[in-house]
Scaffold this motif. Structure first.
Motif, PDB file in Angstrom:
ATOM      1  N   PHE A 185      -4.481  11.703  29.675  1.00  0.00           N
ATOM      2  CA  PHE A 185      -4.873  13.066  29.297  1.00  0.00           C
ATOM      3  C   PHE A 185      -6.374  13.100  29.065  1.00  0.00           C
ATOM      4  O   PHE A 185      -6.937  12.251  28.370  1.00  0.00           O
ATOM      5  N   LYS A 196      -1.697  17.403  22.485  1.00  0.00           N
ATOM      6  CA  LYS A 196      -1.491  17.041  23.890  1.00  0.00           C
ATOM      7  C   LYS A 196      -1.523  15.529  24.090  1.00  0.00           C
ATOM      8  O   LYS A 196      -0.711  14.971  24.830  1.00  0.00           O
ATOM      9  N   ASP A 197      -2.522  14.855  23.486  1.00  0.00           N
ATOM     10  CA  ASP A 197      -2.599  13.406  23.665  1.00  0.00           C
ATOM     11  C   ASP A 197      -1.407  12.704  23.027  1.00  0.00           C
ATOM     12  O   ASP A 197      -0.842  11.752  23.597  1.00  0.00           O
ATOM     13  N   LEU A 210       1.777  13.089  25.169  1.00  0.00           N
ATOM     14  CA  LEU A 210       1.848  12.170  26.301  1.00  0.00           C
ATOM     15  C   LEU A 210       2.180  10.758  25.829  1.00  0.00           C
ATOM     16  O   LEU A 210       3.015  10.064  26.422  1.00  0.00           O
ATOM     17  N   THR A 241      -1.330  20.025  34.691  1.00  0.00           N
ATOM     18  CA  THR A 241      -0.683  18.732  34.883  1.00  0.00           C
ATOM     19  C   THR A 241      -0.542  18.486  36.377  1.00  0.00           C
ATOM     20  O   THR A 241       0.122  19.255  37.075  1.00  0.00           O
ATOM     21  N   VAL A 290      -3.836  16.577  32.683  1.00  0.00           N
ATOM     22  CA  VAL A 290      -3.035  15.357  32.761  1.00  0.00           C
ATOM     23  C   VAL A 290      -3.044  14.926  34.220  1.00  0.00           C
ATOM     24  O   VAL A 290      -2.684  15.712  35.105  1.00  0.00           O
TER      25      VAL A 290
END
Length: 966
Positions: free
Chosen positions: A925, A895-896, A899, A834, A867
């Motif tokens: 992402f 993960k997507d 976010l 990130t 990210v």
């Protein structure tokens, strides 16, 4: 530039070492004076008289057996035939004879032996063009002089600088870096600041950073060389001329065209007294190239001046004149007069067709003539010219497998032919033109891929890439039309293939591959054998009458060689050979039932098509769709959208327009589910699709979870999932300074970021990990190398002109940064990176590579899940958003989705001012969206606690029954 021009420039640096004064009081003063005079004459390019005095001096030193000075003189004398007679063989024989004598008189490690080794290095480097041999001799000279004089000596300094320079010229940047660093150290000890000898080192450093595409650093060293030239009385003029050439080169790369032209003109003005007509014409050609992208009139003016000079000095049939004729005709083609250029190309081609030693220029002329016909809308003539170019290309590679620049010219002709056939289809709607284009595409594609696989170095790769990208963009149009005409999935596969070539032909920036190539340790003879086999296969496959049995034999040879490379040279195999072609079927197998993939292919406008086409390829679990739209100035539309966003304006109108332009109305009608993976192209990498609104005004973030990929191939390169055990968290230490924290951005002004410290504290509470704010740069790189999660909350500075110089700041005083070029040569194992800083997902837009960002650098270093940010993000809102993001990850979200939900949670809690998309939509992402699995900190306690509770329960039960019985 002609070879003798190059030799003249190099002479400035190679013949500028101060004379050594060993035992001066005992030496004959006449010999020393003659040596000094001879060397000075050499520096002034008066090689004849310089040799005269050096011969006189050498006779004195030989008689006195002063072998150190004798071989110092012989170094110059041996190289004089190159300049006086263009006789490299005479120079080589003389150097080899002196090498034997030097070893006899001074031993294997004598200082004079070093002189001759250095001369052999120079000869093989600059005159014989055998740079590998040259590097070996320079290294021997370095070892010999270091043994004779020690490390901190003028001779050793010179050897380090030249050894680094030749390693740079053969793209061995990994080996060049320590040699250059050592040279900097030695020079610092040996020479005072601004000493003329620093010119050699500044020149070396210029080529090092220019080779790595770190243009801003390269310009720094070119400027330093320029200043030395201005301050140096003896060789200042030559140094200044050389530095002007370097500055014009690097400023051209930085797209500072006016400044580049200024230094090119200064180079000509300073050299007018001794530069010959051919050299001045070379400068005019350079000026034409500089103005090519900024001023059509000046391009035509300077290319015409270069041609006129060549005609007057060399005549119409000289190869240099013909080259200038081609340059001028090419400028006429590109700047609106292809009808004037065509007869020029006809005349040139007719002249060169029968000349075996000028076939390369003949091929260049044919390829540009096909372009001129194309721009003049003479489609059939363009195709006929391509056939001639193809035939000539095959004859060239039969004569010379390397074929020098021939592959560039062939790629140009192939691109123009494809475009012409498509235009004929659009005019007539006769699908026979599409079938012909497909046949020609297959031939060209196999040859271009053969060429590509055999280009090892950054400069060749980038130049070739710029041509092939245009070829594959045009091929995308071809397969769009074929798919629409036939509805056959095989054409969608080919559209996918050409799109992948368009987006990631290198997969990552070319200069970064150059850093690694010399570390892959594969012998050149293996690569040459592979090249010969590949070339034989390419010829046989593209010859209808080719020997089919021989083709099978050659393919078996290639398979055996690839297996040998895989076993003996695994690093090279994994870096260069282990590639897989992506298909629609593979994508569909990797998609979830509720997931869709949208891939974009965009073309640039040109004289034939003043507008850009946008092709959208949609793939779902069971469907494939392709749409195409035409628009003008797509980059401007995206720029206006982002400007409005950064100005906190209303985005609805601009967003709705992009919705139509990007074919999203058609795409939405057939896509499945709420998960979308987008593979952008060119400027689309900078667009946050979350903010696109449909015809009803509903934004995509309300409807979809969106993730991104750099290319489709990344779907097939997922890392093995593992439990997250380590996290490395960084924010720079805060010192007490009064500042306005409300409007801070994580950009390059280096204001104090109070919220970044809170950010890593809160992330640490959620997932654990190590805080790195107290570590040095090397300590940080060492720790993050094996971390599962890497998080940087800091300032960033993006270099659009020199992507390798983009940096993440580790301190507020700018004393420590991690640069993009350093990341490219790392090997990280993180499952998530990130980059909580400004602009970490943007940078220079490079054909075939997309955006060259800090995020891309981490991807190449082995971290496919990133990210990153698309604009200067706000300090406070970023910290809040990241806290929500990591809590979502910890809770098991993809993960997507983590976010997206972080953004929605932020919006629920934000005040009206900070609800504007500027504050929350900047992060995207890219990568594999699967959820992370975190190690539970309490797992061990429960492993012991559960059996203990069972024992207690059993004991309690027995006691209960015992009590009941009594």
């Amino acid at each position: 530039m002609k070879i003798y021009t190059c030799l003249t420039f190099f002479a400035v640096f190679l013949f500028s070492t101060p004379i050594q004064s060993q035992n001066q009081s005992e030496s004959d003063s006449t010999g020393i004076n003659d040596q000094i005079k001879g060397e000075r004459l050499f520096k002034a390019f008066k090689f004849d008289s310089g040799t005269f005095y050096l011969r006189k001096a050498s006779e004195v030193f030989r008689e006195k057996e002063d072998w150190t000075r004798y071989f110092e003189c012989r170094y110059y004398i041996n190289l004089a035939p190159v300049f006086l007679e263009r006789n490299t063989q005479k120079a080589l024989d003389s150097l080899n004879a002196d090498l034997a004598l030097a070893k006899e008189k001074m031993g294997e490690s004598g200082s004079g032996v070093g002189e001759i080794y250095f001369g052999l290095g120079w000869l093989h480097d600059n005159a014989l063009r055998e740079k590998e041999k040259g590097s070996d001799y320079y290294h021997k000279a370095l070892q010999t002089w270091e043994s004779s004089y020690g490390t901190y000596h003028e001779k050793t300094a010179k050897a380090y600088a030249n050894y680094a320079l030749i390693l740079i010229s053969i793209r061995k940047f990994g080996k060049a870096e320590p040699a250059l660093n050592k040279a900097l150290e030695v020079y610092g000890e040996v020479y005072p600041a601004n000493h003329g000898e620093w010119a050699r080192l500044y020149n070396t450093a210029f080529y090092y950073y220019h080779g790595l595409n770190q243009l801003e650093k390269a310009s720094t060293f070119a400027s330093a060389l320029y200043q030395i030239g201005k301050n140096n009385k003896e060789t200042g003029l030559q140094l200044t001329i050389r530095s002007c050439r370097n500055l014009s080169i690097v400023l051209y790369g930085l797209q500072e065209y006016e400044l580049a032209a200024k230094y090119a003109l200064e180079e000509m003005e300073l050299g007018k007294e001794f530069l010959n007509t051919d050299q001045i014409a070379s400068i005019y050609n350079n000026l034409g190239r500089i103005y090519w992208f900024s001023d059509a009139d000046k391009t035509l003016e300077f290319t015409k001046k270069a041609l006129d000079l060549k005609l007057s000095s060399l005549g119409p049939d000289d190869p240099g004149t013909i080259s200038s004729q081609i340059n001028y005709a090419s400028a006429l083609t590109d700047f609106g007069s292809p009808d004037i250029a065509i007869p020029m190309f006809k005349s040139i081609s007719a002249k060169l067709m029968s000349s075996d030693n000028q076939k390369e220029d003949g091929l260049r002329s044919l390829s540009l003539m096909s372009k001129a016909y194309n721009f003049n809308q003479q489609w059939q003539k363009s195709t006929e010219t391509y056939r001639q170019a193809e035939e000539m290309y095959f004859s060239l590679i039969d004569l010379q497998p390397e074929a020098n620049l021939a592959f560039y010219y062939y790629a140009t002709a192939a691109k123009n032919n494809l475009s012409s056939l498509i235009e004929q289809f659009k005019t007539t709607r006769d699908t026979e033109y599409l079938r012909k284009a497909h046949t020609d595409y297959k031939t060209a594609d196999s040859l271009l891929q053969f060429i590509w696989k055999n280009l090892e170095y950054a400069a060749d790769q980038q130049s070739f890439l710029n041509l092939t990208i245009e070829f594959y963009v045009i091929a995308s149009d071809l397969f769009y039309y074929l798919f629409k005409e036939t509805n056959e999935v095989k054409y969608a596969d080919l559209l996918l293939y050409s799109s992948e070539k368009n987006k990631a032909s290198i997969s990552f920036p070319a200069f970064s591959l150059a850093l690694k190539m010399d570390q892959l340790n594969i012998p050149s003879e293996i690569l040459n054998r592979k090249k010969e086999i590949d070339l034989s296969i390419a010829r046989l496959e593209n010859n209808p009458d080719g020997d089919k049995e021989l083709l099978v034999i050659k393919k078996n040879e290639r398979d055996s060689l690839l297996e040998e490379i895989r076993i003996r040279y695994p690093k090279y195999y994994s870096e260069r050979m282990n590639t897989r072609e992506l298909t629609i079927d593979q994508i569909q197998k990797n998609l979830l039932p509720d997931e869709s993939l949208i891939m974009y292919i965009t073309s640039e406008s040109n004289y034939i098509r003043p507008e850009s086409s946008i092709i959208s390829l949609l793939v779902t679990k069971d469907k494939v769709g392709v749409w195409r739209s035409i628009t003008d100035q797509l980059p401007l539309k995206i720029e206006q959208f982002l400007t409005a966003l950064n100005d906190r304006e209303d985005l609805s109108a601009k967003s709705s327009e992009l919705y139509r332009v990007l074919n999203l109305d058609s795409v939405e009608a057939v896509l499945k589910g709420q998960k979308i993976t987008i593979i952008p192209n060119n400027e689309l990498f900078a667009l946050p699709f979350d903010l696109i609104t449909d015809s009803s005004g509903e934004s995509f973030i309300e409807k979809y979870t969106i993730g991104y990929l750099q290319s489709g191939a990344m779907m097939l390169s997922k890392k093995d999932k593992k439990v997250v055990r380590t996290a490395s968290l960084f924010a720079p230490s805060i010192e007490t300074v009064e500042t306005d924290s409300e409007n801070l951005a994580r950009g390059s002004q280096l204001e104090l970021l109070y919220s970044s410290v809170d950010e890593i504290d809160k992330i640490n509470e959620i997932i654990g990990g190590s805080k790195l704010n107290d570590k040095s740069k090397s300590g940080i790189l060492d720790q993050i190398r094996d971390s599962d999660i890497i998080h940087f909350a800091t300032h960033a500075e993006v270099s659009h002109s020199s992507p390798g110089s983009s940096e993440l700041f580790l301190s507020y005083d700018r004393e420590s940064s991690i640069y993009a070029y350093e990341l490219y040569n790392q090997n990280f194992n993180a499952q998530l990176v990130t980059l909580s800083a400004c602009n970490t997902g943007i940078g220079k837009l490079q054909k075939g590579e997309g955006i060259q960002s800090l995020g891309k650098a981490f991807t190449y270093a082995g971290c496919p899940n990133i990210v990153m940010s698309l604009w200067p993000v706000n300090d406070e809102s970023t910290a809040e958003l990241m806290t929500y993001f990591y809590q979502n990850l910890k809770d098991g979200m993809r993960k997507d989705a983590a976010l997206r939900n972080a953004k929605l949670t932020y919006l629920e809690n934000a005040d009206p001012v900070k609800a504007h998309p500027y504050y929350w939509a900047g992060f995207v992402f890219s990568g594999n969206p699967e959820a992370l699995e975190f190690e539970s900190g309490n797992t061990s306690w429960w492993l012991f606690a559960i059996p203990l509770l069972v024992i207690v329960a059993i004991a309690g039960r027995k006691r209960f029954y015992s009590s009941s019985s009594s």
